[in-house]
Structures are given as C-alpha cells and as structure tokens.
Write a protein that holds these residues in place. Structure first.
Motif, PDB file in Angstrom:
ATOM      1  N   ASP A  14       0.811  -1.218   0.000  1.00 56.21           N
ATOM      2  CA  ASP A  14       0.000   0.000   0.000  1.00 56.21           C
ATOM      3  C   ASP A  14       0.846   1.271   0.000  1.00 56.21           C
ATOM      4  O   ASP A  14       0.312   2.373  -0.109  1.00 56.21           O
ATOM      5  CB  ASP A  14      -1.044  -0.006   1.110  1.00 56.21           C
ATOM      6  CG  ASP A  14      -0.496   0.231   2.522  1.00 56.21           C
ATOM      7  OD1 ASP A  14       0.648   0.694   2.668  1.00 56.21           O
ATOM      8  OD2 ASP A  14      -1.233  -0.070   3.489  1.00 56.21           O
ATOM      9  N   GLU A  15       2.172   1.146   0.128  1.00 60.14           N
ATOM     10  CA  GLU A  15       3.038   2.317  -0.024  1.00 60.14           C
ATOM     11  C   GLU A  15       2.919   2.899  -1.430  1.00 60.14           C
ATOM     12  O   GLU A  15       3.187   4.078  -1.654  1.00 60.14           O
ATOM     13  CB  GLU A  15       4.497   1.951   0.263  1.00 60.14           C
ATOM     14  CG  GLU A  15       4.788   1.599   1.712  1.00 60.14           C
ATOM     15  CD  GLU A  15       4.978   2.814   2.604  1.00 60.14           C
ATOM     16  OE1 GLU A  15       5.069   3.940   2.073  1.00 60.14           O
ATOM     17  OE2 GLU A  15       5.040   2.642   3.829  1.00 60.14           O
ATOM     18  N   LEU A  16       2.528   2.051  -2.403  1.00 59.34           N
ATOM     19  CA  LEU A  16       2.397   2.513  -3.789  1.00 59.34           C
ATOM     20  C   LEU A  16       0.973   2.910  -4.151  1.00 59.34           C
ATOM     21  O   LEU A  16       0.736   3.442  -5.234  1.00 59.34           O
ATOM     22  CB  LEU A  16       2.882   1.427  -4.766  1.00 59.34           C
ATOM     23  CG  LEU A  16       4.348   1.587  -5.215  1.00 59.34           C
ATOM     24  CD1 LEU A  16       5.279   1.394  -4.028  1.00 59.34           C
ATOM     25  CD2 LEU A  16       4.687   0.603  -6.310  1.00 59.34           C
ATOM     26  N   GLY A  17       0.012   2.649  -3.265  1.00 60.27           N
ATOM     27  CA  GLY A  17      -1.363   3.028  -3.559  1.00 60.27           C
ATOM     28  C   GLY A  17      -2.341   1.967  -3.116  1.00 60.27           C
ATOM     29  O   GLY A  17      -1.949   0.914  -2.584  1.00 60.27           O
ATOM     30  N   GLY A  23       2.443  -2.723  -5.946  1.00 62.28           N
ATOM     31  CA  GLY A  23       3.416  -2.900  -4.875  1.00 62.28           C
ATOM     32  C   GLY A  23       4.002  -4.302  -4.872  1.00 62.28           C
ATOM     33  O   GLY A  23       5.200  -4.491  -4.626  1.00 62.28           O
ATOM     34  N   MET A  24       3.159  -5.290  -5.132  1.00 62.77           N
ATOM     35  CA  MET A  24       3.653  -6.658  -5.222  1.00 62.77           C
ATOM     36  C   MET A  24       4.597  -6.821  -6.410  1.00 62.77           C
ATOM     37  O   MET A  24       5.629  -7.501  -6.315  1.00 62.77           O
ATOM     38  CB  MET A  24       2.481  -7.631  -5.328  1.00 62.77           C
ATOM     39  CG  MET A  24       1.636  -7.726  -4.074  1.00 62.77           C
ATOM     40  SD  MET A  24       0.339  -8.974  -4.256  1.00 62.77           S
ATOM     41  CE  MET A  24      -0.583  -8.758  -2.733  1.00 62.77           C
ATOM     42  N   ASP A  25       4.242  -6.201  -7.530  1.00 65.47           N
ATOM     43  CA  ASP A  25       5.126  -6.267  -8.699  1.00 65.47           C
ATOM     44  C   ASP A  25       6.474  -5.624  -8.399  1.00 65.47           C
ATOM     45  O   ASP A  25       7.523  -6.105  -8.842  1.00 65.47           O
ATOM     46  CB  ASP A  25       4.473  -5.584  -9.901  1.00 65.47           C
ATOM     47  CG  ASP A  25       3.274  -6.360 -10.440  1.00 65.47           C
ATOM     48  OD1 ASP A  25       3.177  -7.571 -10.165  1.00 65.47           O
ATOM     49  OD2 ASP A  25       2.437  -5.737 -11.128  1.00 65.47           O
ATOM     50  N   GLY A  41      -7.307  -1.279  -1.338  1.00 64.14           N
ATOM     51  CA  GLY A  41      -8.516  -0.642  -1.823  1.00 64.14           C
ATOM     52  C   GLY A  41      -8.978   0.511  -0.961  1.00 64.14           C
ATOM     53  O   GLY A  41     -10.167   0.840  -0.936  1.00 64.14           O
ATOM     54  N   GLY A  42      -8.060   1.097  -0.208  1.00 59.62           N
ATOM     55  CA  GLY A  42      -8.410   2.202   0.670  1.00 59.62           C
ATOM     56  C   GLY A  42      -9.039   1.792   1.979  1.00 59.62           C
ATOM     57  O   GLY A  42      -9.467   2.653   2.761  1.00 59.62           O
ATOM     58  N   ALA A  43      -9.090   0.503   2.259  1.00 59.20           N
ATOM     59  CA  ALA A  43      -9.697   0.005   3.489  1.00 59.20           C
ATOM     60  C   ALA A  43      -8.661  -0.756   4.308  1.00 59.20           C
ATOM     61  O   ALA A  43      -7.782  -1.424   3.754  1.00 59.20           O
ATOM     62  CB  ALA A  43     -10.879  -0.911   3.174  1.00 59.20           C
TER      63      ALA A  43
END
Length: 285
Positions: A14-17, A23-25, A41-43
C-alpha cells in the motif's frame, strides 16, 4: 557448522497506492519475497471481507510472495468520548467502544490466518485527555488477545508509537517483561525510537531480546520543526549504529520498509532496499 540464515526484507504494497498489485510487482522487481499487509482498496485489512483477503493472498501467491506480517491497527484507539488528534490508522476508526474491541481482535487474528501472516502488530491505546487515556499494562483484553493468538499460531508484536501510551524504552520494557512469557514481542520502529530520543546503543541492546520485527523508515528535520520523510539511510535515524547491534543480538530478523515518501514511493523503496542490503550484516534476502 550451520550458517545463520539471512535476515528478511519486506515491502508493504500500500506504499504505492490502494491497489496491492503494483506494490507486489515492485517487490518481485526488487527481489523481495515477503509482504507486510496493512490496507487494500483504501480500506484497512481487518475490515475486509474474507473473499477480498483471499484475493490479496492469491495475488501474492501468483508472484511467489508470502505475507509475513499483518500491520493491524489494534489498540491504536480510544473511547468514543475521547478526542484523539490527527492519527493515521489507514481506514480504521480511532474511537472504538470497549465492547467492540474483542471482536476486532478476533477479526485481526482471522485476517492473519487467511493471509498466512504469522505476526500481527498491536499498539498501546492512544494518548488523549489524561482522564480518558487508557493503559495497556493490566488491560484484560491484551491477556485475552495473547491467548487467542497463541491458540491460532499467531504472534502479537507491540509497536513503539509516539501517539500511543507505550513509546519510551522504560514503558516498553515494563510491558514486554510482563507479557513476553505469554507471547508478546516487539515490533520495533527505529525511527519512532529516535523521535523520542532513545535510539541509543544502550536502549537498543536492552530492547533487542524482545524484537521480532523491525520497521524501517527515515526522515530529515525541516526548518519549521517538522519532518520530511526520505529513503532509508538518507536521513537522521542512526541505522548505521542500530542495525549492527540488532543483528548481533537477533540475527535473521525481518526488516520492513515503510517509506512515507509520497511523491516517489517506488524509488524510495528501491533505495531503502539497497541500503538495507548493505547495512544489515550478512545482508537481507
């Protein structure tokens, strides 16, 4: 003679969004095989339904990645009548009625189980108005949570967080001495320890026996007395001194990159990964 296994490097997607896939990639690109899961997903992850959690795990499995930690918001809360300041809990409420808290503990442990994460972060109650601030030491919910976590094969790790009640070495050691035998460990945020003026060799040596996980972020002071986050190794947090001490006392720890660098998070994570691979004795895998 057996060689000590290398320390482990982790990345939080989630550091990338909000979409965990990029982020996994990036983790794959950087040769990082383990993830810290906090939100998607913002949650907040503990609020997600089981099918969403299974989807996150499937995304990780497809890339050969493993969830190594759930960065839960447990105990980063206060009573509804208290008034917390600005607190980042990644999509989780800060005001939680006491009667709802056990349910969130159970939910976090179940979230960890679905993700396959062996450790779960906890905090120590938000510091609010003095008469409303709750204390972790002696909190019956902590003893119950440790019991539930042990039964589920999950370990709870306490983060030293300045906005919470347990951030200084003295209170950390008091809590850890009391509950370590019941399974509680330390989720050490070195930058947070530096923020309270305690990232010293003596303090690190005292805390090291309890450390089960290390958060790595860095910052530079700003003219206005604030902080500007930067890639690990480029700021004022004394990692050059702290990391060898931690490694000497606790080889093969997990080191999780948490940049907070908003404009160029991927570059900051790449730089932080390179720094840790050079700064942790024996490297990180």
């Amino acid at each position: 003679m057996h060689e000590t296994p290398p320390s482990t490097l982790l990345l939080n997607p989630d550091e990338l969004g909000p979409d965990p896939a990029p982020g996994m990639d990036l983790a794959v690109k950087l040769g990082i095989g383990h993830l810290e899961i906090r939100s998607a997903g913002g949650a907040n992850a503990v609020t997600l339904p089981a099918d969403r959690l299974r989807h996150i795990r499937a995304l990780a499995d497809e890339r050969g990645l493993k969830a190594a930690a759930l960065a839960s918001p447990l105990w980063k809360w206060c009573r509804p009548e208290a008034r917390p300041g600005r607190v980042d809990t990644f999509g989780f409420p800060t005001q939680v009625p006491p009667e709802e808290r056990l349910g969130w503990v159970e939910r976090a442990i179940e979230t960890a189980r679905i993700l396959g994460a062996p450790v779960v972060r906890v905090f120590s109650h938000l510091r609010v108005e003095p008469e409303l601030t709750e204390q972790l030491l002696g909190d019956p919910l902590l003893a119950k949570a440790l019991e539930l976590a042990n039964a589920a094969g999950v370990r709870l790790l306490l983060e030293n967080e300045p906005v919470c009640t347990v951030a200084h070495a003295e209170s950390l050691l008091e809590i850890l001495d009391r509950y370590h035998g019941q399974g509680l460990g330390l989720w050490l945020d070195v930058a947070n320890l530096h923020e309270v003026g305690q990232a010293t060799p003596d303090v690190v040596r005292a805390l090291a026996p309890y450390v089960g996980y290390v958060h790595v972020k860095d910052y530079r002071p700003t003219d206005g007395g604030g902080r500007a986050f930067c890639p690990a190794g480029e700021g004022v947090v004394p990692y050059g001194e702290v990391l060898p001490l931690l490694h000497a006392a606790r080889p093969a720890l997990p080191y999780a990159l948490e940049t907070h660098v908003r404009d160029t998070p991927a570059d900051a994570l790449a730089a932080g990964a390179a720094f840790l691979r050079s700064a942790v004795p024996g490297g990180v895998a």
